[in-house]
Write a protein that holds these residues in place. Structure first.
Motif, PDB file in Angstrom:
ATOM      1  N   GLU A   6       0.948  -1.295   0.016  1.00 29.54           N
ATOM      2  CA  GLU A   6       0.069   0.142  -0.066  1.00 29.54           C
ATOM      3  C   GLU A   6       0.806   1.220   0.072  1.00 29.54           C
ATOM      4  O   GLU A   6       0.488   2.175  -0.618  1.00 29.54           O
ATOM      5  N   LYS A   7       2.011   1.376   0.751  1.00 27.07           N
ATOM      6  CA  LYS A   7       2.888   2.305   0.679  1.00 27.07           C
ATOM      7  C   LYS A   7       3.556   2.784  -0.597  1.00 27.07           C
ATOM      8  O   LYS A   7       3.801   3.663  -0.871  1.00 27.07           O
ATOM      9  N   THR A   8       4.091   1.461  -1.400  1.00 26.80           N
ATOM     10  CA  THR A   8       4.495   1.641  -2.442  1.00 26.80           C
ATOM     11  C   THR A   8       3.441   2.337  -3.615  1.00 26.80           C
ATOM     12  O   THR A   8       3.910   3.212  -4.293  1.00 26.80           O
ATOM     13  N   VAL A   9       2.369   1.756  -3.586  1.00 29.95           N
ATOM     14  CA  VAL A   9       1.398   2.340  -4.623  1.00 29.95           C
ATOM     15  C   VAL A   9       0.848   3.778  -4.320  1.00 29.95           C
ATOM     16  O   VAL A   9       1.020   4.519  -5.016  1.00 29.95           O
ATOM     17  N   LYS A  57       1.929   5.353 -14.643  1.00 33.04           N
ATOM     18  CA  LYS A  57       0.785   4.275 -14.515  1.00 33.04           C
ATOM     19  C   LYS A  57       0.949   2.745 -14.815  1.00 33.04           C
ATOM     20  O   LYS A  57       0.511   2.073 -14.352  1.00 33.04           O
ATOM     21  N   THR A  58       1.886   2.725 -15.673  1.00 35.52           N
ATOM     22  CA  THR A  58       2.297   1.314 -16.070  1.00 35.52           C
ATOM     23  C   THR A  58       2.951   0.548 -14.621  1.00 35.52           C
ATOM     24  O   THR A  58       2.524  -0.448 -14.362  1.00 35.52           O
ATOM     25  N   SER A  59       3.716   1.325 -14.067  1.00 41.17           N
ATOM     26  CA  SER A  59       4.401   0.775 -12.664  1.00 41.17           C
ATOM     27  C   SER A  59       3.227   0.716 -11.803  1.00 41.17           C
ATOM     28  O   SER A  59       3.355  -0.436 -10.966  1.00 41.17           O
ATOM     29  N   ILE A  60       2.188   1.370 -11.578  1.00 41.40           N
ATOM     30  CA  ILE A  60       1.201   1.223 -10.580  1.00 41.40           C
ATOM     31  C   ILE A  60       0.298  -0.048 -11.099  1.00 41.40           C
ATOM     32  O   ILE A  60      -0.061  -0.937  -9.932  1.00 41.40           O
ATOM     33  N   HIS A  61       0.076  -0.266 -12.339  1.00 39.72           N
ATOM     34  CA  HIS A  61      -0.402  -1.683 -12.785  1.00 39.72           C
ATOM     35  C   HIS A  61       0.370  -2.638 -12.474  1.00 39.72           C
ATOM     36  O   HIS A  61      -0.161  -3.835 -12.126  1.00 39.72           O
ATOM     37  N   PRO A  67      -4.282   3.362 -11.491  1.00 43.84           N
ATOM     38  CA  PRO A  67      -3.545   4.721 -11.065  1.00 43.84           C
ATOM     39  C   PRO A  67      -4.768   5.620 -11.512  1.00 43.84           C
ATOM     40  O   PRO A  67      -4.398   6.494 -12.575  1.00 43.84           O
ATOM     41  N   ASP A  68      -5.989   5.741 -10.421  1.00 39.26           N
ATOM     42  CA  ASP A  68      -6.815   6.925 -11.047  1.00 39.26           C
ATOM     43  C   ASP A  68      -6.518   8.066 -10.449  1.00 39.26           C
ATOM     44  O   ASP A  68      -7.471   8.678  -9.773  1.00 39.26           O
ATOM     45  N   ASN A  69      -5.533   8.925 -10.955  1.00 41.41           N
ATOM     46  CA  ASN A  69      -5.131  10.071 -10.422  1.00 41.41           C
ATOM     47  C   ASN A  69      -4.931  10.832 -11.738  1.00 41.41           C
ATOM     48  O   ASN A  69      -3.787  10.828 -12.221  1.00 41.41           O
ATOM     49  N   LEU A 116      12.098   6.557  -3.470  1.00 38.99           N
ATOM     50  CA  LEU A 116      13.205   5.857  -3.793  1.00 38.99           C
ATOM     51  C   LEU A 116      13.524   5.076  -2.483  1.00 38.99           C
ATOM     52  O   LEU A 116      14.343   3.961  -2.491  1.00 38.99           O
ATOM     53  N   GLU A 117      13.309   5.544  -1.205  1.00 40.71           N
ATOM     54  CA  GLU A 117      13.715   4.987   0.048  1.00 40.71           C
ATOM     55  C   GLU A 117      12.818   3.663   0.154  1.00 40.71           C
ATOM     56  O   GLU A 117      13.382   2.899   1.197  1.00 40.71           O
ATOM     57  N   ASP A 118      11.899   3.367  -0.494  1.00 41.08           N
ATOM     58  CA  ASP A 118      11.077   2.222  -0.407  1.00 41.08           C
ATOM     59  C   ASP A 118      11.860   0.991  -0.717  1.00 41.08           C
ATOM     60  O   ASP A 118      12.132   0.754  -1.860  1.00 41.08           O
ATOM     61  N   GLN A 119      12.049   0.267   0.165  1.00 40.13           N
ATOM     62  CA  GLN A 119      13.037  -1.061   0.048  1.00 40.13           C
ATOM     63  C   GLN A 119      12.185  -1.971  -0.632  1.00 40.13           C
ATOM     64  O   GLN A 119      12.763  -2.988  -1.048  1.00 40.13           O
ATOM     65  N   GLU A 120      10.830  -1.953  -0.739  1.00 39.21           N
ATOM     66  CA  GLU A 120       9.801  -3.006  -1.327  1.00 39.21           C
ATOM     67  C   GLU A 120       9.683  -2.567  -2.855  1.00 39.21           C
ATOM     68  O   GLU A 120       8.726  -3.463  -3.390  1.00 39.21           O
ATOM     69  N   LEU A 121      10.480  -1.824  -3.412  1.00 46.90           N
ATOM     70  CA  LEU A 121       9.976  -1.383  -4.727  1.00 46.90           C
ATOM     71  C   LEU A 121      10.424  -2.563  -5.707  1.00 46.90           C
ATOM     72  O   LEU A 121      11.373  -3.240  -5.537  1.00 46.90           O
TER      73      LEU A 121
END
Length: 152
Positions: A6-9, A57-61, A67-69, A116-121
């Motif tokens: 959820e944090k990544t998204v 948007k591709t990354s969110i998919h 990616p509804d923003n 980019l600090e997100d270790q789960e990317l």
């Protein structure tokens, strides 16, 4: 409690919002600049940010989310309104426009650094973010250089 997914998204959607804000901000800057060089540059950066939006948007998919923003974030809206007001008051002052662009780019870099600090990317998502951040940093350097020229 928020999961890593959820944090990544949420981070990706925030960057999507920032890219939309940048796209619209550069469009506004191109419309308000009286220098052909700046109009062309700002149009190029607006198109670049539209490309970044598609990549995000591709990354969110890829994270199995929607990616509804499309509208940008509230801070971006405030920045665009501020930029519109500042531009109107400064009679299409190119330096004022460049100053506003620098403010936006610095904020974008901070948001990318945080994301980019997100270790789960996912590795492919991280690569997209790194490349986009580099592009934004290059834009900032270019605009800062132009700001010095237009300040003289």
């Amino acid at each position: 409690m928020e999961t890593t997914f959820e944090k990544t998204v949420a981070n990706l959607k925030h960057l999507l919002s920032i890219c939309n804000d940048g796209k619209e901000g550069y469009k506004t800057a191109a419309e308000n600049s009286d220098a052909a060089e700046l109009k062309a540059l700002f149009t190029t950066y607006s198109i670049q940010r539209a490309g970044y939006e598609m990549q995000l948007k591709t990354s969110i998919h890829q994270c199995h989310a929607d990616p509804d923003n499309e509208a940008g974030g509230p801070l971006g809206v405030l920045h665009r309104v501020w930029m519109d007001i500042k531009t109107a008051l400064s009679s299409n002052d190119n330096k004022a426009i460049l100053d506003a662009c620098i403010t936006g780019e610095k904020a974008a870099l901070e948001a990318y650094d945080k994301a980019l600090e997100d270790q789960e990317l996912l590795p492919e998502v991280k690569q997209v973010l790194v490349e986009q951040r580099e592009g934004i940093a290059d834009c900032l350097k270019n605009i800062q250089s132009l700001q010095q020229r237009y300040a003289a």
